[in-house]
Design a protein around this motif. Structure first.
Motif, PDB file in Angstrom:
ATOM      1  N   ILE A 337     -13.975  -6.882 -12.364  1.00  0.00           N
ATOM      2  CA  ILE A 337     -13.695  -6.616 -10.955  1.00  0.00           C
ATOM      3  C   ILE A 337     -13.497  -7.953 -10.263  1.00  0.00           C
ATOM      4  CG2 ILE A 337     -16.157  -6.459 -10.373  1.00  0.00           C
ATOM      5  CD1 ILE A 337     -15.343  -4.382  -8.219  1.00  0.00           C
ATOM      6  N   ALA A 338     -12.448  -8.037  -9.480  1.00  0.00           N
ATOM      7  CA  ALA A 338     -12.088  -9.311  -8.850  1.00  0.00           C
ATOM      8  C   ALA A 338     -11.564  -9.053  -7.444  1.00  0.00           C
ATOM      9  CB  ALA A 338     -11.040 -10.046  -9.685  1.00  0.00           C
ATOM     10  N   MET A 339     -11.617 -10.080  -6.626  1.00  0.00           N
ATOM     11  CA  MET A 339     -11.124  -9.959  -5.257  1.00  0.00           C
ATOM     12  C   MET A 339     -10.626 -11.299  -4.746  1.00  0.00           C
ATOM     13  SD  MET A 339     -14.598  -9.701  -2.904  1.00  0.00           S
ATOM     14  CE  MET A 339     -13.615  -9.500  -1.393  1.00  0.00           C
ATOM     15  N   THR A 340      -9.811 -11.251  -3.718  1.00  0.00           N
ATOM     16  CA  THR A 340      -9.370 -12.453  -3.020  1.00  0.00           C
ATOM     17  C   THR A 340      -9.018 -12.085  -1.586  1.00  0.00           C
ATOM     18  OG1 THR A 340      -7.871 -14.359  -3.102  1.00  0.00           O
ATOM     19  CG2 THR A 340      -6.928 -12.222  -3.669  1.00  0.00           C
ATOM     20  N   GLY A 341      -9.294 -12.977  -0.669  1.00  0.00           N
ATOM     21  CA  GLY A 341      -8.977 -12.722   0.729  1.00  0.00           C
ATOM     22  C   GLY A 341      -9.935 -11.742   1.379  1.00  0.00           C
ATOM     23  N   LEU A 379      -4.416  -5.059   0.838  1.00  0.00           N
ATOM     24  CA  LEU A 379      -4.567  -4.986   2.293  1.00  0.00           C
ATOM     25  C   LEU A 379      -3.543  -5.898   2.937  1.00  0.00           C
ATOM     26  CD1 LEU A 379      -8.367  -5.379   1.870  1.00  0.00           C
ATOM     27  CD2 LEU A 379      -7.396  -3.367   2.963  1.00  0.00           C
ATOM     28  N   PHE A 380      -2.870  -5.415   3.976  1.00  0.00           N
ATOM     29  CA  PHE A 380      -1.761  -6.181   4.536  1.00  0.00           C
ATOM     30  C   PHE A 380      -1.542  -5.819   6.000  1.00  0.00           C
ATOM     31  CE2 PHE A 380      -0.400  -2.386   2.379  1.00  0.00           C
ATOM     32  CZ  PHE A 380       0.475  -1.770   3.254  1.00  0.00           C
ATOM     33  N   ASP A 381      -0.839  -6.694   6.694  1.00  0.00           N
ATOM     34  CA  ASP A 381      -0.518  -6.466   8.099  1.00  0.00           C
ATOM     35  C   ASP A 381       0.525  -5.358   8.208  1.00  0.00           C
ATOM     36  OD1 ASP A 381       1.118  -6.948  10.676  1.00  0.00           O
ATOM     37  OD2 ASP A 381      -0.625  -8.234  10.975  1.00  0.00           O
ATOM     38  N   PRO A 382       0.304  -4.360   9.056  1.00  0.00           N
ATOM     39  CA  PRO A 382       1.239  -3.223   9.115  1.00  0.00           C
ATOM     40  C   PRO A 382       2.581  -3.568   9.746  1.00  0.00           C
ATOM     41  CG  PRO A 382      -0.461  -3.013  10.804  1.00  0.00           C
ATOM     42  CD  PRO A 382      -0.851  -4.184   9.950  1.00  0.00           C
ATOM     43  N   LYS A 383       2.672  -4.706  10.437  1.00  0.00           N
ATOM     44  CA  LYS A 383       3.930  -5.061  11.107  1.00  0.00           C
ATOM     45  C   LYS A 383       4.820  -5.928  10.233  1.00  0.00           C
ATOM     46  CE  LYS A 383       2.059  -4.679  15.799  1.00  0.00           C
ATOM     47  NZ  LYS A 383       1.778  -5.393  17.077  1.00  0.00           N
ATOM     48  N   ASP A 384       4.290  -7.053   9.769  1.00  0.00           N
ATOM     49  CA  ASP A 384       5.128  -7.982   9.010  1.00  0.00           C
ATOM     50  C   ASP A 384       4.823  -8.006   7.520  1.00  0.00           C
ATOM     51  OD1 ASP A 384       2.730  -9.388   8.868  1.00  0.00           O
ATOM     52  OD2 ASP A 384       3.340 -10.975  10.244  1.00  0.00           O
ATOM     53  N   GLY A 385       3.787  -7.261   7.080  1.00  0.00           N
ATOM     54  CA  GLY A 385       3.485  -7.197   5.663  1.00  0.00           C
ATOM     55  C   GLY A 385       2.715  -8.383   5.109  1.00  0.00           C
ATOM     56  N   ILE A 387       0.090 -10.496   3.486  1.00  0.00           N
ATOM     57  CA  ILE A 387      -0.995 -10.073   2.592  1.00  0.00           C
ATOM     58  C   ILE A 387      -2.311 -10.636   3.115  1.00  0.00           C
ATOM     59  CG2 ILE A 387      -1.850 -10.070   0.227  1.00  0.00           C
ATOM     60  CD1 ILE A 387       1.093 -10.760  -0.591  1.00  0.00           C
ATOM     61  N   LEU A 388      -3.283  -9.749   3.304  1.00  0.00           N
ATOM     62  CA  LEU A 388      -4.570 -10.142   3.872  1.00  0.00           C
ATOM     63  C   LEU A 388      -5.678 -10.210   2.827  1.00  0.00           C
ATOM     64  CD1 LEU A 388      -4.441  -7.889   7.067  1.00  0.00           C
ATOM     65  CD2 LEU A 388      -3.753 -10.292   6.860  1.00  0.00           C
ATOM     66  N   GLY A 389      -5.588  -9.382   1.810  1.00  0.00           N
ATOM     67  CA  GLY A 389      -6.629  -9.370   0.794  1.00  0.00           C
ATOM     68  C   GLY A 389      -6.264  -8.430  -0.325  1.00  0.00           C
ATOM     69  N   ALA A 390      -6.973  -8.571  -1.436  1.00  0.00           N
ATOM     70  CA  ALA A 390      -6.724  -7.698  -2.586  1.00  0.00           C
ATOM     71  C   ALA A 390      -7.987  -7.605  -3.422  1.00  0.00           C
ATOM     72  CB  ALA A 390      -5.570  -8.232  -3.429  1.00  0.00           C
ATOM     73  N   GLN A 391      -8.166  -6.456  -4.061  1.00  0.00           N
ATOM     74  CA  GLN A 391      -9.256  -6.234  -5.001  1.00  0.00           C
ATOM     75  C   GLN A 391      -8.701  -5.463  -6.187  1.00  0.00           C
ATOM     76  OE1 GLN A 391     -12.783  -4.556  -3.070  1.00  0.00           O
ATOM     77  NE2 GLN A 391     -12.187  -5.510  -1.134  1.00  0.00           N
ATOM     78  N   ALA A 392      -9.293  -5.691  -7.350  1.00  0.00           N
ATOM     79  CA  ALA A 392      -8.844  -4.985  -8.547  1.00  0.00           C
ATOM     80  C   ALA A 392     -10.022  -4.754  -9.466  1.00  0.00           C
ATOM     81  CB  ALA A 392      -7.756  -5.774  -9.267  1.00  0.00           C
ATOM     82  N   VAL A 393      -9.994  -3.626 -10.148  1.00  0.00           N
ATOM     83  CA  VAL A 393     -11.039  -3.310 -11.121  1.00  0.00           C
ATOM     84  C   VAL A 393     -10.373  -2.637 -12.315  1.00  0.00           C
ATOM     85  CG1 VAL A 393     -11.565  -1.085 -10.022  1.00  0.00           C
ATOM     86  CG2 VAL A 393     -13.283  -2.193 -11.472  1.00  0.00           C
ATOM     87  N   ALA A 408      -0.467 -15.886  -3.618  1.00  0.00           N
ATOM     88  CA  ALA A 408       0.398 -15.300  -2.589  1.00  0.00           C
ATOM     89  C   ALA A 408      -0.246 -15.412  -1.209  1.00  0.00           C
ATOM     90  CB  ALA A 408       0.684 -13.835  -2.926  1.00  0.00           C
ATOM     91  N   ILE A 409      -1.557 -15.208  -1.134  1.00  0.00           N
ATOM     92  CA  ILE A 409      -2.255 -15.344   0.145  1.00  0.00           C
ATOM     93  C   ILE A 409      -2.219 -16.796   0.605  1.00  0.00           C
ATOM     94  CG2 ILE A 409      -4.532 -15.220   1.255  1.00  0.00           C
ATOM     95  CD1 ILE A 409      -5.075 -12.719  -0.424  1.00  0.00           C
ATOM     96  N   GLN A 410      -2.453 -17.745  -0.321  1.00  0.00           N
ATOM     97  CA  GLN A 410      -2.401 -19.166   0.030  1.00  0.00           C
ATOM     98  C   GLN A 410      -1.031 -19.544   0.579  1.00  0.00           C
ATOM     99  OE1 GLN A 410      -4.376 -22.295  -0.539  1.00  0.00           O
ATOM    100  NE2 GLN A 410      -6.044 -20.841  -0.168  1.00  0.00           N
ATOM    101  N   ALA A 411       0.005 -18.926   0.026  1.00  0.00           N
ATOM    102  CA  ALA A 411       1.379 -19.246   0.430  1.00  0.00           C
ATOM    103  C   ALA A 411       1.839 -18.436   1.636  1.00  0.00           C
ATOM    104  CB  ALA A 411       2.330 -19.005  -0.739  1.00  0.00           C
ATOM    105  N   ARG A 412       0.934 -17.631   2.217  1.00  0.00           N
ATOM    106  CA  ARG A 412       1.257 -16.792   3.379  1.00  0.00           C
ATOM    107  C   ARG A 412       2.427 -15.857   3.074  1.00  0.00           C
ATOM    108  NH1 ARG A 412      -3.257 -17.474   6.551  1.00  0.00           N
ATOM    109  NH2 ARG A 412      -3.662 -19.670   6.970  1.00  0.00           N
ATOM    110  N   MET A 413       2.417 -15.288   1.902  1.00  0.00           N
ATOM    111  CA  MET A 413       3.486 -14.376   1.499  1.00  0.00           C
ATOM    112  C   MET A 413       3.225 -12.974   2.027  1.00  0.00           C
ATOM    113  SD  MET A 413       4.012 -15.736  -2.426  1.00  0.00           S
ATOM    114  CE  MET A 413       5.518 -14.854  -2.760  1.00  0.00           C
ATOM    115  N   THR A 414       4.265 -12.162   1.965  1.00  0.00           N
ATOM    116  CA  THR A 414       4.189 -10.781   2.440  1.00  0.00           C
ATOM    117  C   THR A 414       4.340  -9.823   1.263  1.00  0.00           C
ATOM    118  OG1 THR A 414       6.563 -10.455   2.782  1.00  0.00           O
ATOM    119  CG2 THR A 414       5.329 -11.522   4.569  1.00  0.00           C
ATOM    120  N   VAL A 415       4.134  -8.536   1.546  1.00  0.00           N
ATOM    121  CA  VAL A 415       4.307  -7.527   0.494  1.00  0.00           C
ATOM    122  C   VAL A 415       5.762  -7.447   0.049  1.00  0.00           C
ATOM    123  CG1 VAL A 415       2.312  -6.196   1.247  1.00  0.00           C
ATOM    124  CG2 VAL A 415       4.570  -5.654   2.193  1.00  0.00           C
TER     125      VAL A 415
END
Length: 549
Positions: A337-341, A379-385, A387-393, A408-415
């Motif tokens: 199980i891992a997470m970021t953001g 998890l992401f912003d509903p307007k511009d996409g 990426i705010l956070g992610a979790q996986a198991v 992707a979060i470090q680079a301020r990327m979107t979905v």
């Protein structure tokens, strides 16, 4: 330049090594309270269980190596009792001799770390009640295990606690976990930890959620643990893993600014409120990379980077710490199980607008043997996409996907960027549409309006008589093995021929196993004259995360 570093392990040792690489002429002295200046504290639980058999492997480096290779003056078993900021000196006490002396500095780096918390409850200092921070702690735990422990109680369901649980079970020791919250691993969102709770049950571990230890008592048969629920447990060994607190007393006594959570306050160069004192590691308050708000995140990776950055600034380089996004991972009985953001609970607490999606892909191509399932929450912003956070198991491949999403979060990327992300593909490593791409497809479709979706929680929170008309579009065989209560089974392949069976003026919610057939069903219905149609995000598999029973 005379640089003093208080504390070794991750942040302090990294700072010392980087400082020497930047200046061969500087006088660099490292003070460490314990006998070991740098050790792998994240590996300590695995020495208990025997995965790491050689204790010396836990030593990242030794005082002798630091002295010979980096010409560092390393002074272990030395307590720093005071900082005299005006005189720019520290007061040192040698543990062995008791000698007290002063040492001057031009610059000072504080890396005292964090200490395990011990609740102020009766009996907490009894023999057999231990914490895990250093090699001496792990020696005590391992000695107890090797002596023939019959039952262990781990108080706390965090990272260290669960890693110890796994290793106790590997040694064949009956184990109970007492966790104050209603879930394991509190930084994660609750539903993502449900698979770990199932694994604990399968391994015979007793899990007591929403419970706390209120006192300990020594009895002839061992330790008695009194719980808030009124239960009483007996054990030969108790390990406290309820969290850590910053080692901040030295900074407080010196008048350095400390945040409300106890972390030493620093700017983005790791400089404290004193122009000649830096601080790094678990003892400092950091900036959350996403929100910019102050927080406490005790992780080894950030501590190492902070040590390096502080040393660079000491020697005149302009180096900035961008903040901590809390990328973390744990392996647990074959699960990962891992997470970021940001987590969902954090975003809700800060009133940050967000949307979320779940995907349940295999870690590599399904036709290639050995494909293991995983669940990704994005998890992401509903307007511009954004990426705010992610979790996986899941099993294999979870680490790879979270690392990609962390970058992707470090680079301020979107979905939308995830849709186009080009990742390595061969059938034994991934899929032509990687799980990261799949998360991007689903999230982007939601924002574009191609994929109207509701969350499982929204459905569960709605009274049964107020819910939309619920269609399970899986096969009859899948439906017979479990379904959301109240659902009607109409397989997606039959849906076009059975449209007349559906209510024309009532909201409709569809779902499948993981979301893909539900998405197709949603598109069919929307283009067949039905206007109020949503897919249940993540399908039945996500529903089971919220209703595991």
């Amino acid at each position: 330049m005379k640089l003093l570093i208080v504390g070794g392990v991750a942040g302090g040792a990294s700072a010392a090594a980087r400082a020497r690489r930047l200046s061969e002429s500087a006088e660099i002295i490292v003070f460490e309270r314990g006998p070991d200046v740098s050790f792998a504290n994240c590996g300590l639980p695995y020495y208990v269980g025997g995965t790491i058999a050689d204790r010396d492997k836990l030593l990242v480096t030794t005082s002798e190596r630091l002295k010979s290779r980096f010409r560092l003056d390393v002074r272990t078993s030395s307590n720093i009792e005071k900082i005299n900021r005006a005189a720019k000196t520290i007061v040192v006490r040698e543990q062995a001799s008791g000698r007290v002396y002063e040492e001057s500095y031009d610059k000072l780096i504080l890396a005292p770390g964090a200490a395990p918390m011990k609740p102020p409850i009766p009996g907490v200092d009894l023999p057999g009640i231990l914490t895990l921070r250093n090699l001496q702690d792990v020696d005590r735990i391992k000695a107890a295990v090797d002596a023939g422990v019959r039952h262990v109680v781990v108080v706390g369901g965090g990272f260290i606690g669960l890693e110890l649980v796994e290793n106790f079970v590997h040694k064949g020791i009956p184990t109970t976990v007492v966790q104050s919250q209603d879930q394991l691993l509190s930084p994660y969102d609750k539903e993502m930890t449900a698979p770990l709770e199932q694994v604990l049950k399968e391994k015979g571990v007793t899990l007591l959620l929403n419970n706390t230890a209120e006192g300990f008592e020594q009895q002839s048969e061992g330790l008695m643990i009194h719980l808030k629920s009124g239960q009483h447990l007996t054990a030969d060994l108790v390990v406290l893993g309820i969290g850590v607190r910053p080692e901040n007393q030295l900074a407080i006594d010196a008048g350095l600014h400390v945040g409300p959570r106890g972390g030493i306050q620093v700017n983005d160069t790791l400089l404290t409120s004193d122009p000649d004192i830096y601080a790094v590691g678990d003892a400092i308050e950091v900036k959350d990379f996403g929100s910019g708000e102050p927080t406490q995140v005790p992780l080894a990776g950030p501590a190492n980077r902070q040590g390096r950055i502080a040393a660079e600034n000491v020697f005149g380089r302009s180096s900035r710490y961008r903040g901590t996004q809390g990328t973390a991972i744990i392996g647990f009985f074959g699960k990962t199980i891992a997470m970021t953001g940001a987590s969902e609970k954090t975003l809700r607490f800060t009133n940050r607008s967000f949307r979320k999606i779940y995907v349940h892909p295999a870690h590599h191509a399904g036709y290639y043997p050995g494909a293991q399932p995983m669940t990704i929450k994005l998890l992401f912003d509903p307007k511009d996409g954004l990426i705010l956070g992610a979790q996986a198991v899941g099993g294999e491949g979870v680490d790879k996907r979270i690392d990609v999403l962390a970058v992707a979060i470090q680079a301020r990327m979107t979905v939308f960027d995830l849709e186009e992300m080009e990742l390595a593909y061969a059938p034994q490593f991934g899929s032509a549409k990687d799980p990261v791409n799949m998360a991007g497809f689903v999230a982007s479709g939601l924002i574009r309006g191609d994929h109207p979706q509701t969350d499982v929680e929204s459905l569960l929170a709605t009274a049964s008589d107020q819910r939309p008309y619920l269609i399970d579009v899986r096969t009859p065989q899948e439906f017979s093995q479990g379904a959301i209560p109240g659902a009607v089974n109409i397989p997606v392949d039959d849906l076009r021929e059975r449209l007349k069976e559906l209510p024309a003026n009532k909201p409709i919610a569809v779902y499948c196993q993981v979301g893909q057939r539900g998405y197709l069903a949603t598109r069919i219905l929307l283009q067949s004259g039905f206007t109020d149609v949503v897919n249940i995000g993540g399908g039945y598999k996500t529903y089971k995360l919220f209703s595991p029973g």
